[in-house]
Design an enzyme around this catalytic site. Structure first.
Site, PDB file in Angstrom:
ATOM      1  N   ARG A 241     -42.744 -11.419 -56.117  1.00 47.28           N
ATOM      2  CA  ARG A 241     -42.669 -10.097 -55.479  1.00 47.28           C
ATOM      3  C   ARG A 241     -41.265  -9.509 -55.612  1.00 47.28           C
ATOM      4  NH1 ARG A 241     -42.081 -10.183 -50.307  1.00 47.28           N
ATOM      5  NH2 ARG A 241     -43.664 -11.771 -49.931  1.00 47.28           N
TER       6      ARG A 241
ATOM      7  N   TYR B  90     -47.435  17.806 -57.098  1.00 43.13           N
ATOM      8  CA  TYR B  90     -48.569  16.876 -57.096  1.00 43.13           C
ATOM      9  C   TYR B  90     -49.168  16.774 -55.695  1.00 43.13           C
ATOM     10  CZ  TYR B  90     -51.359  12.715 -57.706  1.00 43.13           C
ATOM     11  OH  TYR B  90     -52.394  11.828 -57.717  1.00 43.13           O
TER      12      TYR B  90
ATOM     13  N   ASP C 122     -39.002  14.569 -59.502  1.00 47.31           N
ATOM     14  CA  ASP C 122     -40.177  13.921 -60.090  1.00 47.31           C
ATOM     15  C   ASP C 122     -40.186  14.268 -61.578  1.00 47.31           C
ATOM     16  OD1 ASP C 122     -42.747  13.308 -61.043  1.00 47.31           O
ATOM     17  OD2 ASP C 122     -43.619  13.492 -59.046  1.00 47.31           O
TER      18      ASP C 122
ATOM     19  N   LYS D  53     -48.605   8.291 -66.763  1.00 47.78           N
ATOM     20  CA  LYS D  53     -48.906   9.446 -67.625  1.00 47.78           C
ATOM     21  C   LYS D  53     -48.284   9.247 -69.011  1.00 47.78           C
ATOM     22  CE  LYS D  53     -50.359  10.843 -63.628  1.00 47.78           C
ATOM     23  NZ  LYS D  53     -51.758  10.739 -63.256  1.00 47.78           N
TER      24      LYS D  53
HETATM   25  C1  LIG Z   1     -46.182  14.772 -60.936  1.00 46.05           C
HETATM   26  C2  LIG Z   1     -46.840  13.527 -60.424  1.00 46.05           C
HETATM   27  N1  LIG Z   1     -46.128  12.718 -59.629  1.00 46.05           N
HETATM   28  C3  LIG Z   1     -46.667  11.583 -59.144  1.00 46.05           C
HETATM   29  C4  LIG Z   1     -47.959  11.216 -59.430  1.00 46.05           C
HETATM   30  C5  LIG Z   1     -48.527   9.958 -58.834  1.00 46.05           C
HETATM   31  O1  LIG Z   1     -48.593   8.968 -59.809  1.00 46.05           O
HETATM   32  P1  LIG Z   1     -49.639   7.759 -59.763  1.00 46.05           P
HETATM   33  O2  LIG Z   1     -50.992   8.332 -60.001  1.00 46.05           O
HETATM   34  O3  LIG Z   1     -49.145   6.840 -60.833  1.00 46.05           O
HETATM   35  O4  LIG Z   1     -49.537   7.138 -58.400  1.00 46.05           O
HETATM   36  C6  LIG Z   1     -48.724  12.025 -60.257  1.00 46.05           C
HETATM   37  C7  LIG Z   1     -50.117  11.661 -60.586  1.00 46.05           C
HETATM   38  O5  LIG Z   1     -50.852  12.448 -61.148  1.00 46.05           O
HETATM   39  C8  LIG Z   1     -48.152  13.207 -60.761  1.00 46.05           C
HETATM   40  O6  LIG Z   1     -48.841  14.054 -61.545  1.00 46.05           O
END
Ligand SMILES: Cc1ncc(COP(=O)(O)O)c(C=O)c1O
Length: 375
Positions: free
Chosen positions: A56, A108, A176, A201
């Site tokens: 972990r 998001y 982000d 992604k």
């Molecule tokens: C801009 C953005 N940030 C964070 C996330 C969250 O990522 P995860 O799905 O890997 O938890 C996403 C998911 O679509 C996203 O588009």
């Protein structure tokens, strides 16, 4: 060769292919395979202070991935089990009751839902601001979370000037970087304190793993985030880390095709009278273009547009042979998502299209046929 000794002239393709690899050792693989271990052998005669005592807190496959991402993003990286695990780690390890968080109104949706629910219950006040602005004063704000380009509307914001304003007001800035990836922009170099991202992604791009990461130059924040991760346990497994590292080697090639396809698709869509609201920050007519052109190293493969209603989106997706209906983006396969079905504040016909790595002519022909068939 460690990234500290990389020639400054090395391009993205060279960097992603070599990021995080160990020094060449005769008889050893280029990228060592995943180390599967929960506990490791300890030295019974010494206190367990070294790395690799328990999975972990430590894993060599994870560390190799983290050093690879750090070589591209800058700072020091901690990998998490998903983008959400990384983002919530930042929010929960930085914010305390009474703090104010400024975050995108158009970012998001799960982050918004978390801040409007659990975080608010914990006494943190979220303030939602459109990515394109206008931004309020940052006085009294503890953390500014930016998402640029914002998902799914694709507005962008000027990280350098917002980070400078936030710093002057004593606020931390997290960006982000999911949609752009570190090859698209490096927020730490633009003045951000923290980068958060989903590696699910484009970073890994094969639609087969969930991953997240945090990068920072701050020893204090790194310490908090490492403690948070060890104590809450949201770590990615070694096989996923290895797959991610393996996928990273083709990031430059994948993004190049994503961008080329998106450029062609955006032009194609813009030329159709039956498609409205085409957005792609690489289009010189797009509202995001001036900042994107100045700030970004390349434009991602996500395009958004409006087909006027949910039924037409369904007909379009059914008619296409190449576009998968799926709620993610940045993968090697072109996919599309009608965002209103997930609760995004978008019109019923709003589509986020993520261009894959298919041949541009094939994708353009498929989209044209599917749009024609859907009218
Ligand atoms: C801009 C953005 N940030 C964070 C996330 C969250 O990522 P995860 O799905 O890997 O938890 C996403 C998911 O679509 C996203 O588009």
């Amino acid at each position: 060769m460690s990234d500290a000794t990389w020639p400054a002239s090395w391009g993205d393709g060279t960097r992603v292919a070599h990021a995080g690899l160990p020094a060449p050792t005769v008889g050893q693989p280029f990228l060592p395979g995943p180390v599967f271990a929960a506990p490791y052998h300890l030295d019974p005669a010494a206190p367990p202070t070294s790395a690799d005592g328990y999975g972990r807190s430590d894993n060599p496959t994870r560390r190799a991935l983290e050093s690879a991402i750090a070589a591209l993003e800058g700072g020091t990286v901690r990998a998490f089990a998903s983008g959400q695990a990384a983002i919530t780690a930042v929010l929960l390890s930085v914010l305390r009751p009474g703090d104010t968080l400024l975050l995108p109104a158009d970012g998001y949706y799960t982050v918004r839902a978390f801040t409007a629910g659990i975080l608010r219950e914990l006494g943190v006040e979220p303030v939602y601001v459109p990515t394109a602005g206008p931004y309020p004063s940052f006085d009294g704000v503890r953390l500014v979370l930016l998402e640029t380009p914002a998902n799914p509307g694709l507005d962008v914001c000027d990280v350098r000037s917002l980070a400078a304003a936030a710093r002057a007001a004593g606020a931390l800035v997290a960006v982000d970087n999911t949609t752009a990836t570190p090859l698209g922009q490096r927020p730490l170099e633009l003045g951000a304190d923290i980068v958060v991202a989903s590696g699910t992604k484009a970073l890994t791009g094969h639609s087969d793993i969930l991953l997240g990461y945090v990068a920072t130059n701050s020893a204090d924040l790194l310490d908090r985030l490492t403690t948070w991760r060890t104590q809450t346990g949201g770590v990615p497994g070694p096989f996923d880390c290895w797959l991610a590292h393996r996928s990273l080697a083709t990031l430059d090639l994948r993004l190049a095709r994503h961008t080329a396809n998106a450029a062609a698709v955006a032009e194609l869509l813009r030329g159709r009278s039956d498609v409205a609201g085409v957005r792609w920050p690489g289009l010189s007519t797009d509202p995001s273009y001036p900042i994107a052109a100045a700030q970004m190293r390349r434009i991602p493969g996500v395009v958004s547009f409006d087909l006027g209603g949910a039924e037409r989106v369904t007909r379009f997706l059914k008619a296409s042979r190449l576009v998968f209906a799926a709620t993610s983006f940045g993968g090697v396969h072109t996919s599309a998502d009608r965002r209103a079905q997930w609760g995004d504040d978008t019109s019923p016909g709003f589509v986020r299209l993520s261009c894959g790595i298919e041949d541009t002519a094939d994708l353009a022909a498929d989209l044209t046929a599917a749009l024609d068939a859907s009218t």
